[in-house]
Design an enzyme around this catalytic site. Sequence first.
Site, PDB file in Angstrom:
ATOM      1  N   HIS A  46       0.858  -1.193   0.000  1.00 24.94           N
ATOM      2  CA  HIS A  46       0.000   0.000   0.000  1.00 24.94           C
ATOM      3  C   HIS A  46       0.889   1.236   0.000  1.00 24.94           C
ATOM      4  O   HIS A  46       1.939   1.259   0.644  1.00 24.94           O
ATOM      5  CB  HIS A  46      -0.925  -0.001   1.219  1.00 24.94           C
ATOM      6  CG  HIS A  46      -1.967   1.066   1.169  1.00 24.94           C
ATOM      7  ND1 HIS A  46      -2.789   1.262   0.074  1.00 24.94           N
ATOM      8  CD2 HIS A  46      -2.328   2.025   2.072  1.00 24.94           C
ATOM      9  CE1 HIS A  46      -3.608   2.266   0.300  1.00 24.94           C
ATOM     10  NE2 HIS A  46      -3.349   2.752   1.498  1.00 24.94           N
ATOM     11  N   HIS A  99      -3.586   9.005   0.584  1.00 22.20           N
ATOM     12  CA  HIS A  99      -3.510   7.697  -0.069  1.00 22.20           C
ATOM     13  C   HIS A  99      -4.862   7.346  -0.667  1.00 22.20           C
ATOM     14  O   HIS A  99      -5.902   7.836  -0.231  1.00 22.20           O
ATOM     15  CB  HIS A  99      -3.052   6.603   0.914  1.00 22.20           C
ATOM     16  CG  HIS A  99      -3.934   6.436   2.122  1.00 22.20           C
ATOM     17  ND1 HIS A  99      -4.475   5.229   2.507  1.00 22.20           N
ATOM     18  CD2 HIS A  99      -4.371   7.340   3.053  1.00 22.20           C
ATOM     19  CE1 HIS A  99      -5.186   5.381   3.603  1.00 22.20           C
ATOM     20  NE2 HIS A  99      -5.137   6.651   3.954  1.00 22.20           N
ATOM     21  N   CYS A 139      -3.655   2.602  -5.658  1.00 23.88           N
ATOM     22  CA  CYS A 139      -2.856   3.492  -4.812  1.00 23.88           C
ATOM     23  C   CYS A 139      -1.448   3.714  -5.362  1.00 23.88           C
ATOM     24  O   CYS A 139      -0.856   4.778  -5.147  1.00 23.88           O
ATOM     25  CB  CYS A 139      -2.781   2.921  -3.389  1.00 23.88           C
ATOM     26  SG  CYS A 139      -2.012   1.280  -3.271  1.00 23.88           S
TER      27      CYS A 139
END
Length: 230
Positions: free
Chosen positions: A60, A72, A161
């Site tokens: 991530h 994010h 992301c």
Amino acid sequence: MKKNPVPQAASLLLEKLLLLAHLRPLPAGSGGEPPAPGYYDTSCFKRGDLLEVPRTLFVHFGIYLGENRVAHLMPDILPAVTADRRQIQRVVTNKRLILGVVTKTASIRVDTVEDFAYGGSVLVNHMDRLFQGRVLGSEEAARRAEKLVGATAYSLLWNNCEHFVTYCRYGAPISFQTDKFCETLKMIIRDQRSVLASVLVGLASIVCLGLAPSTTLPTILVPFFLWMAG
């Protein structure tokens, strides 16, 4: 941006695997809550830094904005059903995340480092080595991230992301982990087709030439070794 020719079945599998990729493992003793403020030493982070947190299957990513804030992109159903910013700003639950994946909705949100990393280890600017000479200024990266905050469409293949942070810090939306995983899936599919083709050829030779070591053994052994190699 040019799309990879990923077979539809592989694309669907990839989307389903994301449900596991983003599910948050709960830190030991957390009771299901993110770590308390101050869990991470943010003094080593600079505005515009690219932060990475390894998770179940994927990594991530986020852009550090300073003052313990990270922008994010996360799948999230809530921005599509309410405009209440207080509700949206709450930590994204796995249920919200899964529904966001299914409906292809997401938000670029700003959270604390604790909410962003959720107890995981954090890497800083680890991708810079792949973009030598292409790293934008830290302030430019942060401003790009801030400008994009809000609801957005979601796609594991085209808008995740990693696409978000590479656009902000390097000027181009790229997802290396998605490209690599797609290539792996295509190799698996090709290998399975090779096994099937060898079986069919072997069976055809048995039908045409009859049972014999020269036809039966290759029919058994060739698919077996192809399968083992795959």
